[in-house]
Motif scaffolding. Structure first.
Motif, PDB file in Angstrom:
ATOM      1  N   ILE A 141       0.765  -1.308  -0.002  1.00 32.51           N
ATOM      2  CA  ILE A 141       0.017  -0.155  -0.063  1.00 32.51           C
ATOM      3  C   ILE A 141       0.957   1.234   0.067  1.00 32.51           C
ATOM      4  O   ILE A 141       1.882   1.153   0.630  1.00 32.51           O
ATOM      5  CB  ILE A 141      -0.978   0.089   1.273  1.00 32.51           C
ATOM      6  N   ASP A 142       0.408   2.354  -0.576  1.00 33.81           N
ATOM      7  CA  ASP A 142       1.157   3.518  -0.782  1.00 33.81           C
ATOM      8  C   ASP A 142       0.459   4.754  -0.094  1.00 33.81           C
ATOM      9  O   ASP A 142      -0.513   5.101  -0.468  1.00 33.81           O
ATOM     10  CB  ASP A 142       1.473   3.947  -2.332  1.00 33.81           C
ATOM     11  N   PRO A 143       1.007   4.897   1.161  1.00 33.68           N
ATOM     12  CA  PRO A 143       0.279   6.015   1.835  1.00 33.68           C
ATOM     13  C   PRO A 143      -0.068   7.297   0.927  1.00 33.68           C
ATOM     14  O   PRO A 143      -0.872   8.053   1.500  1.00 33.68           O
ATOM     15  CB  PRO A 143       1.237   6.365   3.082  1.00 33.68           C
ATOM     16  N   GLY A 144       0.824   7.527  -0.033  1.00 32.01           N
ATOM     17  CA  GLY A 144       0.679   8.703  -0.582  1.00 32.01           C
ATOM     18  C   GLY A 144      -0.608   8.576  -1.645  1.00 32.01           C
ATOM     19  O   GLY A 144      -0.999   9.577  -2.273  1.00 32.01           O
ATOM     20  N   LYS A 145      -1.148   7.436  -1.805  1.00 28.96           N
ATOM     21  CA  LYS A 145      -2.216   7.414  -2.696  1.00 28.96           C
ATOM     22  C   LYS A 145      -3.485   7.951  -2.162  1.00 28.96           C
ATOM     23  O   LYS A 145      -4.439   8.830  -2.881  1.00 28.96           O
ATOM     24  CB  LYS A 145      -2.522   5.945  -3.077  1.00 28.96           C
ATOM     25  N   PHE A 146      -3.845   7.630  -0.973  1.00 31.79           N
ATOM     26  CA  PHE A 146      -5.298   8.286  -0.506  1.00 31.79           C
ATOM     27  C   PHE A 146      -5.026   8.948   0.805  1.00 31.79           C
ATOM     28  O   PHE A 146      -6.100   9.424   1.443  1.00 31.79           O
ATOM     29  CB  PHE A 146      -6.368   7.116  -0.142  1.00 31.79           C
ATOM     30  N   GLY A 147      -3.879   9.048   1.414  1.00 31.84           N
ATOM     31  CA  GLY A 147      -3.465   9.528   2.698  1.00 31.84           C
ATOM     32  C   GLY A 147      -3.455   8.654   3.681  1.00 31.84           C
ATOM     33  O   GLY A 147      -3.951   7.516   3.594  1.00 31.84           O
ATOM     34  N   MET A 148      -2.845   8.840   4.971  1.00 27.99           N
ATOM     35  CA  MET A 148      -2.887   7.849   5.893  1.00 27.99           C
ATOM     36  C   MET A 148      -2.865   8.605   7.071  1.00 27.99           C
ATOM     37  O   MET A 148      -2.283   9.608   7.546  1.00 27.99           O
ATOM     38  CB  MET A 148      -1.268   7.266   5.814  1.00 27.99           C
ATOM     39  N   GLN A 149      -3.862   8.062   8.134  1.00 30.19           N
ATOM     40  CA  GLN A 149      -3.821   8.444   9.576  1.00 30.19           C
ATOM     41  C   GLN A 149      -3.193   7.257  10.359  1.00 30.19           C
ATOM     42  O   GLN A 149      -3.581   5.978   9.998  1.00 30.19           O
ATOM     43  CB  GLN A 149      -5.340   8.391   9.851  1.00 30.19           C
ATOM     44  N   SER A 150      -2.566   7.698  11.505  1.00 27.72           N
ATOM     45  CA  SER A 150      -1.850   6.485  11.928  1.00 27.72           C
ATOM     46  C   SER A 150      -2.080   6.967  13.617  1.00 27.72           C
ATOM     47  O   SER A 150      -1.384   7.948  13.778  1.00 27.72           O
ATOM     48  CB  SER A 150      -0.384   6.474  11.680  1.00 27.72           C
ATOM     49  N   MET A 151      -2.644   6.171  14.303  1.00 27.56           N
ATOM     50  CA  MET A 151      -2.726   6.304  15.676  1.00 27.56           C
ATOM     51  C   MET A 151      -2.641   5.140  16.635  1.00 27.56           C
ATOM     52  O   MET A 151      -2.900   3.958  16.132  1.00 27.56           O
ATOM     53  CB  MET A 151      -3.609   7.224  16.062  1.00 27.56           C
ATOM     54  N   GLU A 152      -2.696   5.148  18.019  1.00 28.07           N
ATOM     55  CA  GLU A 152      -2.691   4.141  18.905  1.00 28.07           C
ATOM     56  C   GLU A 152      -4.186   3.984  19.295  1.00 28.07           C
ATOM     57  O   GLU A 152      -5.130   4.793  19.287  1.00 28.07           O
ATOM     58  CB  GLU A 152      -1.927   4.704  20.053  1.00 28.07           C
ATOM     59  N   THR A 153      -4.415   2.470  19.290  1.00 28.04           N
ATOM     60  CA  THR A 153      -5.767   2.055  19.472  1.00 28.04           C
ATOM     61  C   THR A 153      -6.493   2.916  20.319  1.00 28.04           C
ATOM     62  O   THR A 153      -7.593   3.243  20.471  1.00 28.04           O
ATOM     63  CB  THR A 153      -6.050   0.605  19.317  1.00 28.04           C
ATOM     64  N   ASP A 164     -11.048  10.190   8.744  1.00 31.40           N
ATOM     65  CA  ASP A 164     -11.390  10.170   7.634  1.00 31.40           C
ATOM     66  C   ASP A 164     -11.422   8.865   6.618  1.00 31.40           C
ATOM     67  O   ASP A 164     -10.337   8.346   6.388  1.00 31.40           O
ATOM     68  CB  ASP A 164     -10.170  11.211   6.553  1.00 31.40           C
ATOM     69  N   PRO A 165     -12.580   8.322   6.424  1.00 26.86           N
ATOM     70  CA  PRO A 165     -12.566   6.977   6.099  1.00 26.86           C
ATOM     71  C   PRO A 165     -12.022   6.635   4.522  1.00 26.86           C
ATOM     72  O   PRO A 165     -12.402   5.601   4.008  1.00 26.86           O
ATOM     73  CB  PRO A 165     -13.916   6.407   6.468  1.00 26.86           C
ATOM     74  N   PRO A 247      -9.013   2.448   3.052  1.00 29.13           N
ATOM     75  CA  PRO A 247      -9.985   3.267   2.875  1.00 29.13           C
ATOM     76  C   PRO A 247     -11.604   2.641   2.454  1.00 29.13           C
ATOM     77  O   PRO A 247     -11.299   1.630   1.748  1.00 29.13           O
ATOM     78  CB  PRO A 247      -9.730   4.034   1.592  1.00 29.13           C
ATOM     79  N   ALA A 248     -12.623   3.234   3.005  1.00 28.58           N
ATOM     80  CA  ALA A 248     -14.132   2.747   2.745  1.00 28.58           C
ATOM     81  C   ALA A 248     -14.511   3.384   1.281  1.00 28.58           C
ATOM     82  O   ALA A 248     -15.593   2.814   1.163  1.00 28.58           O
ATOM     83  CB  ALA A 248     -14.749   2.499   3.839  1.00 28.58           C
ATOM     84  N   TYR A 249     -14.238   4.576   1.380  1.00 32.95           N
ATOM     85  CA  TYR A 249     -14.926   5.314   0.040  1.00 32.95           C
ATOM     86  C   TYR A 249     -13.891   6.025  -0.611  1.00 32.95           C
ATOM     87  O   TYR A 249     -12.693   6.255  -0.148  1.00 32.95           O
ATOM     88  CB  TYR A 249     -15.542   6.454   1.078  1.00 32.95           C
ATOM     89  N   THR A 250     -14.374   6.385  -1.896  1.00 32.43           N
ATOM     90  CA  THR A 250     -13.533   7.043  -2.845  1.00 32.43           C
ATOM     91  C   THR A 250     -13.240   8.580  -2.356  1.00 32.43           C
ATOM     92  O   THR A 250     -14.217   9.206  -1.652  1.00 32.43           O
ATOM     93  CB  THR A 250     -14.133   7.074  -4.229  1.00 32.43           C
ATOM     94  N   LEU A 251     -12.350   9.120  -2.759  1.00 33.91           N
ATOM     95  CA  LEU A 251     -11.959  10.568  -2.662  1.00 33.91           C
ATOM     96  C   LEU A 251     -13.171  11.466  -3.373  1.00 33.91           C
ATOM     97  O   LEU A 251     -13.416  11.205  -4.402  1.00 33.91           O
ATOM     98  CB  LEU A 251     -10.417  10.979  -2.920  1.00 33.91           C
TER      99      LEU A 251
END
Ligand code: SAM
Length: 273
Positions: A141-153, A164-165, A247-251
């Motif tokens: 997966i490329d984080p640049g394609k749709f953006g990426m959020q990263s956090m502790e559960t 942002d789904p 991602p669950a939805y298109t941009l």
């Protein structure tokens, strides 16, 4: 006048995979430091470090502090950073080694560096290969394609966060989901159900999620298990599991901004004349 003290701290990462993921600069600090102070859980990596380091101090035993009444993981991390500082104050070049990247979900190195600098020591961090780097490569997966959020559960669970789904979501430490005592290293179905219910505010319950565990040595297989979000509470989650939610939805185009941007386009020279 140079007031920098003699001791030096370098925090390095050993990468996720035994052999091959350690950077040459990390290796050279491990080999040349007066002491290597490490929290590296892989027993092969530990054995290797012990063989290479001039002096080796393992911090893993400190986790048992959590079993003491009134203490939790924060006390453990504080004591780990304090141990690093003690050796620094003795004038040593200290290499603090952590698996993966030493500064990603690894507060000890950040604490030790801040304390060391506050006391006038030289302290730096060298980047390493993290679980996130491995999952980008292994899952493809490329984080640049749709953006990426990263956090502790648990942080996602207990705080009001806006997801942002339509971008990729990486949840770290799902194996500790909802563990508020900071004393245990597990979760349970009830807590995972709360996680699923919160994620369901933004994602369909049938959305495919991925449980990812990078192989840490050549005899281990990488785990990339795909399942529906609603099935997460029944899944096997370990301390090393990372939850990846594609991602669950298109941009969706933000037309207002696009129109504003178009209006700023510089007219060609011929038109401007
Ligand atoms: C305290 S953080 C350490 C992260 C580490 N410093 C790094 O750079 O990746 C622990 C979390 O990292 C992730 N992690 C650790 N080992 C992993 C592995 N082998 N595969 C996938 N994720 C892993 C999991 O989310 C785990 O709960």
């Amino acid at each position: 006048m140079n007031t920098q003290k003699i001791g030096k701290l370098i925090c390095v990462g050993t990468g996720m995979r035994m052999a091959g993921q350690m950077t040459p600069i990390a290796l050279s600090h491990i080999e040349t430091a007066d002491v290597v102070i490490a929290a590296v859980p892989n027993p092969f990596a530990r054995k290797w470090l012990q063989g290479v380091a001039k002096e080796y101090i393992c911090l893993l035993g400190y986790y048992s502090d959590c079993e003491v009444e009134g203490k939790n993981r924060r006390d453990t991390y504080r004591r780990m950073a304090d141990t690093i500082l003690e050796h620094l104050r003795a004038g040593k070049t200290v290499c603090a080694a952590f698996y993966g990247h030493p500064g990603i979900f690894a507060c000890i190195s950040h604490m030790a560096i801040a304390d060391a600098r506050a006391e006038g020591f030289s302290a730096v961090m060298e980047p390493g290969i993290s679980a996130e780097d491995c999952l980008v490569a292994d899952i493809g997966i490329d984080p640049g394609k749709f953006g990426m959020q990263s956090m502790e559960t648990t942080q996602y669970m207990i705080y009001q966060r806006k997801l942002d789904p339509s971008s990729l979501l990486i949840l770290w430490q799902p194996g500790l989901a909802g563990e508020l005592s900071l004393k245990r290293f597990d979760t349970n179905q009830a807590r995972l159900q709360i996680l699923v219910d919160k994620l369901a505010r933004d994602y369909p319950l049938e959305h495919e999620v991925i449980l990812y565990e990078a192989a840490t040595h050549p005899l281990e297989a990488t785990r990339i298990d795909r399942l529906m979000l609603k099935d997460l509470p029944q899944a096997r989650l370990q301390q090393i599991t990372t939850l990846v939610i594609p991602p669950a939805y298109t941009l969706q185009i933000d037309q207002e901004i696009v129109d504003l941007l178009k209006a700023t386009t510089i007219a060609p020279l011929a038109d401007a004349a």
